[in-house]
Design a protein around this motif. Structure first.
Motif, PDB file in Angstrom:
ATOM      1  N   LEU A 195       0.818  -1.215   0.000  1.00  0.00           N
ATOM      2  CA  LEU A 195       0.000   0.000   0.000  1.00  0.00           C
ATOM      3  C   LEU A 195       0.852   1.267   0.000  1.00  0.00           C
ATOM      4  O   LEU A 195       0.610   2.159  -0.813  1.00  0.00           O
ATOM      5  CB  LEU A 195      -0.989  -0.010   1.171  1.00  0.00           C
ATOM      6  N   PRO A 196       1.878   1.383   0.862  1.00  0.00           N
ATOM      7  CA  PRO A 196       2.720   2.582   0.774  1.00  0.00           C
ATOM      8  C   PRO A 196       3.438   2.727  -0.561  1.00  0.00           C
ATOM      9  O   PRO A 196       3.554   3.834  -1.091  1.00  0.00           O
ATOM     10  CB  PRO A 196       3.728   2.404   1.920  1.00  0.00           C
ATOM     11  N   LEU A 197       3.895   1.612  -1.138  1.00  0.00           N
ATOM     12  CA  LEU A 197       4.545   1.693  -2.448  1.00  0.00           C
ATOM     13  C   LEU A 197       3.552   2.104  -3.530  1.00  0.00           C
ATOM     14  O   LEU A 197       3.887   2.870  -4.434  1.00  0.00           O
ATOM     15  CB  LEU A 197       5.197   0.361  -2.801  1.00  0.00           C
ATOM     16  N   ALA A 198       2.314   1.608  -3.449  1.00  0.00           N
ATOM     17  CA  ALA A 198       1.287   1.990  -4.420  1.00  0.00           C
ATOM     18  C   ALA A 198       0.949   3.474  -4.291  1.00  0.00           C
ATOM     19  O   ALA A 198       0.766   4.171  -5.291  1.00  0.00           O
ATOM     20  CB  ALA A 198       0.041   1.135  -4.235  1.00  0.00           C
ATOM     21  N   LEU A 199       0.868   3.973  -3.064  1.00  0.00           N
ATOM     22  CA  LEU A 199       0.592   5.399  -2.858  1.00  0.00           C
ATOM     23  C   LEU A 199       1.748   6.260  -3.359  1.00  0.00           C
ATOM     24  O   LEU A 199       1.530   7.332  -3.933  1.00  0.00           O
ATOM     25  CB  LEU A 199       0.307   5.678  -1.384  1.00  0.00           C
ATOM     26  N   LEU A 200       2.966   5.783  -3.163  1.00  0.00           N
ATOM     27  CA  LEU A 200       4.133   6.510  -3.671  1.00  0.00           C
ATOM     28  C   LEU A 200       4.130   6.522  -5.202  1.00  0.00           C
ATOM     29  O   LEU A 200       4.366   7.568  -5.817  1.00  0.00           O
ATOM     30  CB  LEU A 200       5.420   5.877  -3.149  1.00  0.00           C
ATOM     31  N   LEU A 201       3.842   5.393  -5.804  1.00  0.00           N
ATOM     32  CA  LEU A 201       3.785   5.331  -7.260  1.00  0.00           C
ATOM     33  C   LEU A 201       2.647   6.193  -7.800  1.00  0.00           C
ATOM     34  O   LEU A 201       2.796   6.871  -8.821  1.00  0.00           O
ATOM     35  CB  LEU A 201       3.634   3.879  -7.725  1.00  0.00           C
ATOM     36  N   ALA A 242       2.436   0.919 -15.617  1.00  0.00           N
ATOM     37  CA  ALA A 242       3.464   1.268 -14.628  1.00  0.00           C
ATOM     38  C   ALA A 242       3.341   0.385 -13.387  1.00  0.00           C
ATOM     39  O   ALA A 242       4.355  -0.061 -12.832  1.00  0.00           O
ATOM     40  CB  ALA A 242       3.357   2.737 -14.245  1.00  0.00           C
ATOM     41  N   PHE A 243       2.116   0.123 -12.936  1.00  0.00           N
ATOM     42  CA  PHE A 243       1.937  -0.745 -11.765  1.00  0.00           C
ATOM     43  C   PHE A 243       2.385  -2.172 -12.071  1.00  0.00           C
ATOM     44  O   PHE A 243       2.996  -2.820 -11.229  1.00  0.00           O
ATOM     45  CB  PHE A 243       0.482  -0.710 -11.299  1.00  0.00           C
ATOM     46  N   PHE A 244       2.090  -2.660 -13.293  1.00  0.00           N
ATOM     47  CA  PHE A 244       2.544  -4.000 -13.660  1.00  0.00           C
ATOM     48  C   PHE A 244       4.065  -4.074 -13.642  1.00  0.00           C
ATOM     49  O   PHE A 244       4.647  -4.971 -13.037  1.00  0.00           O
ATOM     50  CB  PHE A 244       2.012  -4.402 -15.039  1.00  0.00           C
ATOM     51  N   VAL A 245       4.711  -3.138 -14.286  1.00  0.00           N
ATOM     52  CA  VAL A 245       6.170  -3.160 -14.378  1.00  0.00           C
ATOM     53  C   VAL A 245       6.801  -2.984 -12.995  1.00  0.00           C
ATOM     54  O   VAL A 245       7.708  -3.732 -12.609  1.00  0.00           O
ATOM     55  CB  VAL A 245       6.665  -2.069 -15.360  1.00  0.00           C
ATOM     56  N   PHE A 246       6.317  -2.020 -12.225  1.00  0.00           N
ATOM     57  CA  PHE A 246       6.904  -1.740 -10.922  1.00  0.00           C
ATOM     58  C   PHE A 246       6.767  -2.929  -9.974  1.00  0.00           C
ATOM     59  O   PHE A 246       7.742  -3.343  -9.340  1.00  0.00           O
ATOM     60  CB  PHE A 246       6.249  -0.496 -10.310  1.00  0.00           C
TER      61      PHE A 246
END
Length: 156
Positions: free
Chosen positions: A78-84, A100-104
Motif C-alpha cells: 500500500l505505501p509503495l502503491a501510494l508513492l507510485l 506502470a503498476f505492472f512493471v513496478f
C-alpha cells in the motif's frame, strides 16, 4: 474524466485517486493474489502423488501464506502503491498507470530476488509477474466508476 477544477492562480495541477478508489484497488489486488494462491494450492494438492501424503498440504499452508501476504500488502504494498500514485500524478492516461503498476510490482520484487537471493530462473520471475498483474488489475479497478473507465480524481 471526473476532474475538479483548481482555483485560479494555482501554479501546479496535482491529482491523485480518492480513498475509495485506493481501497477498492487494494482489495482487488489482494483478493486476486490470495484467490490465485488458493487456486494454485488446490491444484497442486490435487496433482500431488501418494508419496507426498505425509507432508503438509499446500492448502493447509495457505492460511499462513494469506496472513503473511496481507501483512506485506498492508505494510509494503500500500505505501509503495501510494508513492507510485504520487509519482504518476501528472499522467492522465489510465492505461499508463496500469502498465506502470505492472512493471513496478513485477520488477521490484524480482530485482530484489535476483540481487539478494541470486535466483535467475524463470519460474520465480513468473511468480512475481503474477503479483504485477494483480497490482495492474487492482489499479485498473481503481479507475472504474460504474461501468466507465475513468479516473476519479481529487485536487490536492
Amino acid at each position: 474524466m471526473d476532474v475538479k477544477h483548481q482555483p485560479k492562480g494555482s501554479k501546479r495541477a496535482r491529482s491523485s485517486l480518492d480513498w475509495y478508489a485506493v481501497g477498492k484497488g487494494w482489495i482487488v489486488t489482494v483478493g486476486l493474489w490470495l484467490g490465485l494462491a488458493l487456486a494454485l494450492a488446490v491444484h497442486w494438492d490435487a496433482r500431488s502423488d501418494e508419496h507426498y501424503s505425509g507432508q503438509l498440504d499446500h492448502v493447509d499452508f495457505w492460511p499462513l501464506f494469506a496472513v503473511a501476504s496481507l501483512a506485506v500488502a498492508l505494510l509494503a504494498g500500500l505505501p509503495l502503491a501510494l508513492l507510485l500514485d504520487r509519482l504518476l500524478r501528472r499522467v492522465q492516461v489510465p492505461w499508463l498507470h496500469v502498465a506502470a503498476f505492472f512493471v513496478f510490482f513485477t520488477l521490484l520484487p524480482a530485482g530484489l530476488l535476483i540481487r539478494y537471493a541470486e535466483i535467475v530462473e524463470p519460474h520465480p520471475l513468473a511468480f512475481w509477474a503474477v503479483l504485477g498483474a494483480c497490482a495492474a488489475i487492482g489499479r485498473a479497478a481503481a479507475f472504474l466508476r460504474g461501468r466507465a473507465f475513468r479516473r476519479p480524481t481529487t485536487w490536492a
